[in-house]
Design an enzyme around this catalytic site. Structure first.
Site, PDB file in Angstrom:
ATOM      1  CG  ASP A 123     -10.913  12.782 -18.956  1.00 54.30           C
ATOM      2  OD1 ASP A 123     -10.591  11.976 -19.796  1.00 54.30           O
ATOM      3  OD2 ASP A 123     -10.239  14.077 -19.316  1.00 54.30           O
ATOM      4  NE  ARG A 174      -8.330   7.801 -20.661  1.00 54.72           N
ATOM      5  CZ  ARG A 174      -8.761   9.106 -20.933  1.00 54.72           C
ATOM      6  NH1 ARG A 174      -8.863   9.726 -19.979  1.00 54.72           N
ATOM      7  NH2 ARG A 174      -9.285   9.450 -21.997  1.00 54.72           N
ATOM      8  NE  ARG A 279      -8.471  23.684 -13.364  1.00 60.48           N
ATOM      9  CZ  ARG A 279      -8.859  22.481 -13.649  1.00 60.48           C
ATOM     10  NH1 ARG A 279      -8.970  21.458 -13.061  1.00 60.48           N
ATOM     11  NH2 ARG A 279      -9.271  22.420 -14.958  1.00 60.48           N
ATOM     12  CD  GLU A 283      -6.035  19.914 -10.495  1.00 58.59           C
ATOM     13  OE1 GLU A 283      -7.277  20.571 -10.387  1.00 58.59           O
ATOM     14  OE2 GLU A 283      -5.570  19.220 -11.346  1.00 58.59           O
TER      15      GLU A 283
HETATM   16  C1  LIG Z   1      -4.328   9.352 -21.808  1.00 60.23           C
HETATM   17  C2  LIG Z   1      -4.501   9.708 -20.415  1.00 60.23           C
HETATM   18  C3  LIG Z   1      -5.488  10.022 -20.041  1.00 60.23           C
HETATM   19  C4  LIG Z   1      -5.540  10.155 -18.379  1.00 60.23           C
HETATM   20  N1  LIG Z   1      -6.793  10.607 -18.004  1.00 60.23           N
HETATM   21  C5  LIG Z   1      -6.731  10.618 -16.693  1.00 60.23           C
HETATM   22  C6  LIG Z   1      -8.070  10.959 -15.922  1.00 60.23           C
HETATM   23  O1  LIG Z   1      -9.010  10.865 -16.405  1.00 60.23           O
HETATM   24  N2  LIG Z   1      -7.863  11.121 -14.489  1.00 60.23           N
HETATM   25  C7  LIG Z   1      -6.648  11.036 -13.741  1.00 60.23           C
HETATM   26  O2  LIG Z   1      -6.824  11.411 -12.677  1.00 60.23           O
HETATM   27  N3  LIG Z   1      -5.398  11.193 -14.594  1.00 60.23           N
HETATM   28  C8  LIG Z   1      -5.594  10.713 -15.813  1.00 60.23           C
HETATM   29  N4  LIG Z   1      -4.362  10.625 -16.480  1.00 60.23           N
HETATM   30  C9  LIG Z   1      -3.204  10.972 -15.644  1.00 60.23           C
HETATM   31  C10 LIG Z   1      -2.657   9.854 -15.059  1.00 60.23           C
HETATM   32  O3  LIG Z   1      -3.423   9.664 -13.988  1.00 60.23           O
HETATM   33  C11 LIG Z   1      -1.058  10.221 -14.506  1.00 60.23           C
HETATM   34  O4  LIG Z   1      -1.115  11.217 -13.286  1.00 60.23           O
HETATM   35  C12 LIG Z   1      -0.031  10.395 -15.556  1.00 60.23           C
HETATM   36  O5  LIG Z   1      -0.283   9.644 -16.519  1.00 60.23           O
HETATM   37  C13 LIG Z   1       1.194   9.879 -14.875  1.00 60.23           C
HETATM   38  O6  LIG Z   1       1.427   8.626 -14.582  1.00 60.23           O
HETATM   39  P1  LIG Z   1       2.030   7.427 -15.369  1.00 60.23           P
HETATM   40  O7  LIG Z   1       1.360   6.424 -15.299  1.00 60.23           O
HETATM   41  O8  LIG Z   1       2.732   8.172 -16.701  1.00 60.23           O
HETATM   42  O9  LIG Z   1       3.455   7.440 -14.343  1.00 60.23           O
HETATM   43  P2  LIG Z   1       4.579   8.420 -13.751  1.00 60.23           P
HETATM   44  O10 LIG Z   1       5.427   7.547 -13.075  1.00 60.23           O
HETATM   45  O11 LIG Z   1       3.884   9.619 -13.142  1.00 60.23           O
HETATM   46  O12 LIG Z   1       5.261   8.811 -15.050  1.00 60.23           O
HETATM   47  C14 LIG Z   1       6.359   7.824 -15.723  1.00 60.23           C
HETATM   48  C15 LIG Z   1       7.202   8.863 -16.472  1.00 60.23           C
HETATM   49  O13 LIG Z   1       6.538   9.409 -17.566  1.00 60.23           O
HETATM   50  C16 LIG Z   1       6.586  10.735 -17.640  1.00 60.23           C
HETATM   51  N5  LIG Z   1       5.841  11.543 -17.580  1.00 60.23           N
HETATM   52  C17 LIG Z   1       4.486  11.462 -16.920  1.00 60.23           C
HETATM   53  N6  LIG Z   1       3.753  12.436 -16.819  1.00 60.23           N
HETATM   54  C18 LIG Z   1       4.444  13.421 -17.395  1.00 60.23           C
HETATM   55  C19 LIG Z   1       4.108  14.768 -17.733  1.00 60.23           C
HETATM   56  N7  LIG Z   1       3.047  15.417 -17.354  1.00 60.23           N
HETATM   57  N8  LIG Z   1       5.100  15.349 -18.211  1.00 60.23           N
HETATM   58  C20 LIG Z   1       6.166  15.168 -18.588  1.00 60.23           C
HETATM   59  N9  LIG Z   1       6.588  13.816 -18.302  1.00 60.23           N
HETATM   60  C21 LIG Z   1       5.586  12.970 -17.803  1.00 60.23           C
HETATM   61  C22 LIG Z   1       8.036  11.127 -16.716  1.00 60.23           C
HETATM   62  O14 LIG Z   1       9.243  10.662 -17.525  1.00 60.23           O
HETATM   63  C23 LIG Z   1       7.917   9.810 -15.852  1.00 60.23           C
HETATM   64  O15 LIG Z   1       8.999   9.602 -15.212  1.00 60.23           O
HETATM   65  C24 LIG Z   1      -4.350  10.170 -17.826  1.00 60.23           C
HETATM   66  C25 LIG Z   1      -3.007  10.235 -18.331  1.00 60.23           C
HETATM   67  C26 LIG Z   1      -3.095   9.549 -19.605  1.00 60.23           C
HETATM   68  C27 LIG Z   1      -1.729   9.119 -20.217  1.00 60.23           C
END
Ligand SMILES: Cc1cc2nc3c(=O)[nH]c(=O)nc-3n(C[C@H](O)[C@H](O)[C@H](O)COP(=O)(O)OP(=O)(O)OC[C@H]3O[C@@H](n4cnc5c(N)ncnc54)[C@H](O)[C@@H]3O)c2cc1C
Length: 299
Positions: A123, A174, A279, A283
């Site tokens: 990650d 990823r 956390r 964050e």
């Molecule tokens: C499989 C996976 C691995 C990841 N690994 C990392 C990593 O290694 N490092 C890192 O910095 N980030 C990681 N992330 C987190 C990522 O960077 C985003 O912060 C997170 O996925 C939200 O971004 P989004 O692209 O879904 O878009 P957004 O615009 O944030 O979300 C789109 C929609 O998804 C829904 N949504 C998104 N997140 C959530 C939540 N937590 N709870 C409820 N609903 C939600 C909401 O409906 C939102 O409107 C990972 C995410 C995924 C899916």
């Protein structure tokens, strides 16, 4: 503002209430809980990746304990013949103590994972460790085939990081937006800028020959654009997978699986769920908004 207010009240919220909020995002406290969820998701045609919750290690013993817990997980995955890999945070495995220790721990983990035919995803954490994380990935992939890294589309540096990785050999990446709050000088701040960067990076990864791209997003627009790109470039299903967090946008997940796209669910588990949940909320207070909305939606 509202999200920050929710976060500032967190210390006052009783643990069982935080559990009620968090449980849809956490597979449980034990490896058994997690494997139970893996089995259910596998039965529904999804693969998974296990993330053991834990704080940053500050002693070598903690880093080794993290290693042991991951070794136990990959052994159990193999024993039960489940379709799951693992995702690790290097700071839990010693990165902030000593990069040499972290490299040694990762070598032990990857040796076992290779032996069992599994895969380890590193990650990506906040920008203070981006260089160190990519350097370790670069070292490890010279020795082990089953290791991948993560790039964040919010980071301005990601295009040059992808280019550098592509020049260095087989690459498993990823792509996500990035969960950490970063300063403007290193990261795009506007939602559309982060989306545009995501689209550019995805194209760069496919065109540059990344072996397998994890398209990690719940953003409907980005999912639709990714499908259009996959169809347009006739990308075969062994070169990508969609990835989503447990408990998030299950409707999109279902649509993708029904349409025949590979999909992996990210499953965090462990006794440290309380520290992890609070956390993550601290964050990025934006998550607090999602969580609370979901809490009320599900009542
Ligand atoms: C499989 C996976 C691995 C990841 N690994 C990392 C990593 O290694 N490092 C890192 O910095 N980030 C990681 N992330 C987190 C990522 O960077 C985003 O912060 C997170 O996925 C939200 O971004 P989004 O692209 O879904 O878009 P957004 O615009 O944030 O979300 C789109 C929609 O998804 C829904 N949504 C998104 N997140 C959530 C939540 N937590 N709870 C409820 N609903 C939600 C909401 O409906 C939102 O409107 C990972 C995410 C995924 C899916």
């Amino acid at each position: 503002m509202l999200n920050r207010a929710i976060v500032s009240m967190l210390p006052l919220v009783p643990r069982p209430v935080v559990w009620r909020i968090s449980r849809r995002y956490i597979a449980g406290e034990t490896l058994d809980d997690a494997l139970h969820q893996v089995t259910e998701l596998n039965d529904k045609g999804m693969s998974t990746t296990l993330d053991i919750l834990g704080e940053d290690s500050v002693t070598e013993a903690q880093a080794k304990k993290g290693l042991d817990r991951y070794l136990e997980a990959i052994e159990a995955i193999e024993k039960r013949q489940l379709d799951s890999n693992i995702s690790v945070k290097l700071s839990m495995l010693g990165l902030k103590i000593d990069t040499k220790l972290c490299l040694a721990v990762m070598r032990d983990l990857l040796a076992a994972s290779d032996r069992l035919g599994n895969f380890v995803r590193i990650d990506m954490e906040d920008s203070s460790v981006t260089d160190a994380t990519l350097k370790i990935y670069h070292e490890l992939r010279k020795e082990f085939p089953g290791v991948g890294a993560v790039l964040q589309s919010c980071m301005r540096r990601s295009e040059s990081d992808v280019a550098a990785l592509l020049a260095g050999g087989d690459t498993y990446l990823r792509l996500c937006k990035g969960i950490y709050i970063e300063e403007e000088k290193v990261a795009y701040q506007e939602k559309e800028e982060v989306r545009d960067s995501y689209r550019r990076l995805l194209r760069q990864m496919f065109e540059g020959g990344v072996k397998r791209v994890g398209i990690a997003t719940h953003d409907r627009k980005l999912v639709d654009d990714a499908i259009a790109l996959i169809e347009d470039q006739r990308i075969s299903a062994d070169r990508y997978e969609f990835q989503m967090l447990l408990g998030v946008t299950e409707d999109i997940r279902h649509e993708l699986v029904s349409a025949g796209h590979p999909l992996r669910v990210y499953l965090p588990y462990g006794e440290e769920w309380y520290a992890y949940s609070t956390r993550r909320l601290r964050e990025n207070p934006r998550i607090a908004g999602y969580v609370v909305r979901n809490l009320f939606k599900n009542r």
